[in-house]
Design a protein around this motif. Sequence first.
Motif, mmCIF file in Angstrom:
data_model
loop_
_atom_site.group_PDB
_atom_site.id
_atom_site.type_symbol
_atom_site.label_atom_id
_atom_site.label_comp_id
_atom_site.label_asym_id
_atom_site.label_seq_id
_atom_site.Cartn_x
_atom_site.Cartn_y
_atom_site.Cartn_z
ATOM 1 N N LYS A 273 -11.572 10.784 -12.342
ATOM 2 C CA LYS A 273 -12.490 10.205 -11.368
ATOM 3 C C LYS A 273 -12.963 8.833 -11.816
ATOM 4 C CE LYS A 273 -16.617 11.315 -8.674
ATOM 5 N NZ LYS A 273 -17.667 12.324 -8.399
ATOM 6 N N LYS A 274 -13.249 8.696 -13.115
ATOM 7 C CA LYS A 274 -13.747 7.421 -13.631
ATOM 8 C C LYS A 274 -12.699 6.322 -13.525
ATOM 9 C CE LYS A 274 -15.909 7.723 -17.599
ATOM 10 N NZ LYS A 274 -16.242 8.190 -18.959
ATOM 11 N N SER A 275 -11.435 6.712 -13.441
ATOM 12 C CA SER A 275 -10.362 5.713 -13.350
ATOM 13 C C SER A 275 -10.169 5.183 -11.934
ATOM 14 C CB SER A 275 -9.050 6.311 -13.860
ATOM 15 O OG SER A 275 -8.612 7.356 -12.994
ATOM 16 N N LEU A 276 -10.810 5.832 -10.951
ATOM 17 C CA LEU A 276 -10.640 5.416 -9.554
ATOM 18 C C LEU A 276 -11.541 4.223 -9.253
ATOM 19 C CD1 LEU A 276 -10.508 8.906 -7.801
ATOM 20 C CD2 LEU A 276 -8.603 7.459 -8.521
ATOM 21 N N THR A 277 -11.105 3.072 -9.704
ATOM 22 C CA THR A 277 -11.826 1.825 -9.445
ATOM 23 C C THR A 277 -10.870 0.843 -8.777
ATOM 24 O OG1 THR A 277 -11.272 1.027 -11.661
ATOM 25 C CG2 THR A 277 -13.360 2.204 -11.410
ATOM 26 N N GLY A 278 -11.303 -0.372 -8.652
ATOM 27 C CA GLY A 278 -10.441 -1.362 -8.031
ATOM 28 C C GLY A 278 -10.720 -1.520 -6.552
ATOM 29 N N SER B 113 -26.145 17.247 -11.488
ATOM 30 C CA SER B 113 -25.274 16.069 -11.381
ATOM 31 C C SER B 113 -24.697 15.745 -12.763
ATOM 32 C CB SER B 113 -26.059 14.877 -10.843
ATOM 33 O OG SER B 113 -26.600 15.169 -9.568
ATOM 34 N N PRO B 114 -23.420 15.380 -12.827
ATOM 35 C CA PRO B 114 -22.740 15.209 -14.126
ATOM 36 C C PRO B 114 -22.943 13.831 -14.758
ATOM 37 C CG PRO B 114 -21.168 14.940 -12.356
ATOM 38 C CD PRO B 114 -22.475 15.265 -11.703
ATOM 39 N N TYR B 115 -24.179 13.478 -15.054
ATOM 40 C CA TYR B 115 -24.442 12.179 -15.680
ATOM 41 C C TYR B 115 -23.793 12.081 -17.060
ATOM 42 C CZ TYR B 115 -27.991 11.565 -12.042
ATOM 43 O OH TYR B 115 -28.642 11.443 -10.846
ATOM 44 N N HIS B 116 -23.607 13.212 -17.723
ATOM 45 C CA HIS B 116 -23.060 13.205 -19.078
ATOM 46 C C HIS B 116 -21.603 12.750 -19.134
ATOM 47 C CE1 HIS B 116 -22.173 17.098 -17.274
ATOM 48 N NE2 HIS B 116 -21.179 17.241 -18.128
ATOM 49 N N HIS B 117 -20.969 12.656 -17.971
ATOM 50 C CA HIS B 117 -19.590 12.182 -17.939
ATOM 51 C C HIS B 117 -19.498 10.657 -17.926
ATOM 52 C CE1 HIS B 117 -18.111 16.228 -16.047
ATOM 53 N NE2 HIS B 117 -18.252 16.297 -17.353
ATOM 54 N N TYR B 118 -20.612 9.984 -17.875
ATOM 55 C CA TYR B 118 -20.621 8.526 -17.744
ATOM 56 C C TYR B 118 -21.190 7.887 -19.005
ATOM 57 C CZ TYR B 118 -19.583 9.632 -12.925
ATOM 58 O OH TYR B 118 -18.979 10.118 -11.790
ATOM 59 N N GLY C 66 -19.521 0.195 -19.857
ATOM 60 C CA GLY C 66 -18.568 1.150 -19.313
ATOM 61 C C GLY C 66 -19.046 1.693 -17.985
ATOM 62 N N SER C 67 -18.655 2.920 -17.679
ATOM 63 C CA SER C 67 -19.043 3.529 -16.408
ATOM 64 C C SER C 67 -20.546 3.770 -16.375
ATOM 65 C CB SER C 67 -18.297 4.849 -16.217
ATOM 66 O OG SER C 67 -18.596 5.746 -17.280
ATOM 67 N N VAL C 68 -21.116 3.733 -15.188
ATOM 68 C CA VAL C 68 -22.564 3.911 -15.034
ATOM 69 C C VAL C 68 -22.833 4.747 -13.794
ATOM 70 C CG1 VAL C 68 -22.711 1.683 -13.831
ATOM 71 C CG2 VAL C 68 -24.780 2.726 -14.752
ATOM 72 N N ALA C 69 -23.764 5.684 -13.938
ATOM 73 C CA ALA C 69 -24.140 6.569 -12.826
ATOM 74 C C ALA C 69 -25.611 6.382 -12.519
ATOM 75 C CB ALA C 69 -23.868 8.025 -13.182
ATOM 76 N N PHE C 70 -25.908 6.222 -11.241
ATOM 77 C CA PHE C 70 -27.282 6.064 -10.786
ATOM 78 C C PHE C 70 -27.726 7.331 -10.069
ATOM 79 C CE2 PHE C 70 -25.776 1.750 -11.225
ATOM 80 C CZ PHE C 70 -26.865 1.061 -11.727
ATOM 81 N N ASN D 59 -23.508 -2.324 -2.724
ATOM 82 C CA ASN D 59 -23.243 -3.766 -2.719
ATOM 83 C C ASN D 59 -22.673 -4.269 -4.034
ATOM 84 O OD1 ASN D 59 -24.143 -3.944 -0.090
ATOM 85 N ND2 ASN D 59 -26.216 -4.560 -0.652
ATOM 86 N N ASN D 60 -22.894 -3.532 -5.119
ATOM 87 C CA ASN D 60 -22.396 -3.980 -6.417
ATOM 88 C C ASN D 60 -21.017 -3.427 -6.755
ATOM 89 O OD1 ASN D 60 -24.488 -5.590 -8.273
ATOM 90 N ND2 ASN D 60 -25.639 -4.225 -6.924
ATOM 91 N N LEU D 61 -20.424 -2.712 -5.818
ATOM 92 C CA LEU D 61 -19.084 -2.183 -6.063
ATOM 93 C C LEU D 61 -18.014 -3.259 -5.984
ATOM 94 C CD1 LEU D 61 -19.241 1.175 -4.056
ATOM 95 C CD2 LEU D 61 -19.113 0.925 -6.530
ATOM 96 N N SER D 62 -18.260 -4.271 -5.164
ATOM 97 C CA SER D 62 -17.249 -5.309 -4.948
ATOM 98 C C SER D 62 -16.928 -6.036 -6.251
ATOM 99 C CB SER D 62 -17.753 -6.324 -3.918
ATOM 100 O OG SER D 62 -17.983 -5.697 -2.681
ATOM 101 N N GLY D 63 -15.659 -6.066 -6.572
ATOM 102 C CA GLY D 63 -15.211 -6.821 -7.735
ATOM 103 C C GLY D 63 -15.489 -6.176 -9.065
ATOM 104 N N SER D 64 -16.088 -4.971 -9.086
ATOM 105 C CA SER D 64 -16.405 -4.324 -10.359
ATOM 106 C C SER D 64 -15.215 -3.514 -10.852
ATOM 107 C CB SER D 64 -17.624 -3.415 -10.197
ATOM 108 O OG SER D 64 -17.878 -2.730 -11.405
ATOM 109 N N SER D 65 -14.930 -3.659 -12.150
ATOM 110 C CA SER D 65 -13.846 -2.878 -12.751
ATOM 111 C C SER D 65 -14.368 -1.585 -13.364
ATOM 112 C CB SER D 65 -13.153 -3.712 -13.834
ATOM 113 O OG SER D 65 -14.092 -4.078 -14.838
ATOM 114 N N LYS D 66 -15.700 -1.395 -13.338
ATOM 115 C CA LYS D 66 -16.308 -0.191 -13.889
ATOM 116 C C LYS D 66 -16.437 0.865 -12.801
ATOM 117 C CE LYS D 66 -19.295 -3.367 -16.459
ATOM 118 N NZ LYS D 66 -20.683 -3.839 -16.621
ATOM 119 N N ARG D 67 -16.457 2.102 -13.228
ATOM 120 C CA ARG D 67 -16.743 3.177 -12.281
ATOM 121 C C ARG D 67 -18.251 3.252 -12.112
ATOM 122 N NH1 ARG D 67 -14.639 6.317 -8.118
ATOM 123 N NH2 ARG D 67 -16.087 8.058 -7.796
#
Length: 715
Positions: free
Chosen positions: A189-194, A529-534, A675-679, A697-705
């Motif tokens: 799941k964390k790899s699904l960026t771009g 919620s799985p915050y520990h995965h981030y 790295g990856s960040v969960a809110f 709005n911060n998803l655009s252009g981000s390479s992080k999950r």
Amino acid sequence: MKFEFVFLAILLRTVTASKWHVYPDPEYKVMACKAGLESVAAWCSGTSKSFKCACKNKPALGSWLNCVYNQTTKHDVFAAESQVIKYCDQVNVTLTHEKLKDAYANATNYLVDVSKDESFNKTKPINYPITFSKKAKKAYKGYYIGYKHRFGNVTTSHYLGIASLSMWGALLVIASALHWIGKLVPSAKKSLTGGLFNNYRKSIALAPTFSKTHLQASEKPWANGYFPTRFESIVLIIHFIYCVVACSVIGFTYTEGDKVFKNYMAGTSRYYGDRAGIILSYQLPLLFLFAGRNNFLQWMTGWQYNRFVTFHKWLARIIMMEVLIHSFAFVAQSDALGKTHSRLQAEYYRHGIVATVAGCLILPLAAYIVRKFAYEIFLFVHIVLVVMFTWTAYVHAESQHYENFYWACCGVWIFDRLVRFIRACVFGIRTAKATFLVDEATIKLTVPCSSYMKPFPGAHVFVQFLTPTTFWQSHPFTIVSSITDENHFHLYCKVKNGITKKLLQKFQATEGSEVNVKVLVEGFYGQQSPYHHYDKAVLIAGGNGISGPFSHALKLATSDSKTETKLFWQVREYSVLNWFGEELMQLKNTRVQPVIYVSNPNSTFDSVHYNSPSSSSSDNSDSDSGEKNTSSGEKTKDANDSHSSMLDKFGFIEFHQGRLNATEVVASEIRESVGSVAFGACGHPAMVDEVRVAVKNNLSGSSKRIEYFEEMQSW
């Protein structure tokens, strides 16, 4: 094994809840031959729709078979004979294929063309077989078309109903697969960026339907709780369009010469009525399933309860449209056939009217404005009307052999109530300690835990306050585990109308800071919620919304997780540290960084107490002005000393004066994350919406999950 798995069997049972008969073409011909010939001649006295005369009267049987053999090909002869045998078996006449051939061969020796007999009277029974004349052929064709349109429409309606259920099933299966892949293989799941994935999440998955408003819609009295997300809206729009097309466009037409429905209104109204009634029957069990607290689909998909409630509410509106189409179509058909009076005497028809009226009353009386300002009335009326609708609709549908759909609805509803009852019994009746927090206008409930069920971060419960006027009401609250006693948990209840206002009145009557109240707790519900995965977790809370985010933060702080964690909390007064200080102290010397924004920086750390509305400063009226000034100065000095002392005690907390700017916090935390960040967010609807939109709005252009978990439950 979870209780909710049993629902899977119930849902699968729904797909086959009603066994309908699919008519093959030879059967249409067999029925049309029988009806067409009986419209030309009579072999038995009286009229009947049964096959008794056609099967038991030899001349009638011979005439019938003569038509059947003339209208079927060699390929269909055996199938047509099988249909004749089936119909005759229903009237206790046993036939075989050989007997049918013998009866036909015998009849051909005595066939009479009644169209050439001027003395023939079709109302008088005859004792000889007749030929398949031109008049009989015309009648046959009219019945063949009529039967094929009527029963073909029923078959198509069933397929469309199954397709409707299958679309929901496909959506839920896909959502479940994605949820469990993310849960079992977090790296996937964390790899699904771009661009592709982020654009989908920005435009659909995380986006509110309209610009920024999602939960904040609940602040508008005319709104229905809150606006769906864009994903939810797309699903509902697709379903709505499908239902419109399925109910009004696909698969039926009226042809002149139809002998089953002899005018356009009688035919088309029946087609519309059958179509809408059958499709809504397939959708009804979903309506009950989505509203259930013990909905196994929550566990499968990872969706929150409020998403299923959203689907429940809008699905109810669509189903009610189908109910109205069904009802008005049959009103029109009754008028077209001249059967309005006779149908009103029929029990099934009257029950159908009551079901329609009950359904029409459910929708306006379940509107958000009713739930908000008269929840008790809504709850009672909603249950009564739903029971009335289900029962009367069941009686109505039973006459047409569609009752199993309603048994499926009852099964889902009863099972949900049974599991709720078991949960409540396991928890048992508890004595909760209620404390009134003046500055926050909040009641803090401390409830003993059940030895069989333990709380977890993000969990919520439904509480019944066991008073004579409120024992039957069930209210949802997010929990936070007690720091001082692991066998207790806390609920923070904002004082509003309803039960919290009645508790406040109890405080006022006792003039104390604490009272005991008997409660029945049903829970625990929800998922962690799985915050520990981030790599980083950013938890944002406002006011009483601290319960969920704090529980997640504490779990991260006390586990082996290496997740960097920040807990942001927007409050009005510093005094919140008096009633939540013990909890916050647990974060000292951990990887969790608490950040508190205080909108009223001039506040001090007053002790938690209850102020009776009748209390005032009249105690100082007998003192002179000098005494008052001295007292005031001493109090100010003491307050400042207390303030400084408390700030020193909570030195590990980063304090800011003013309001939290969620947009800036989200952008800053994403920028600083390696790295990856969960809110996660829970608080005032406007703040939660702001966090959601900021993440989007911060998803655009981000390479992080970048993930977002809405910890706020609202419905």
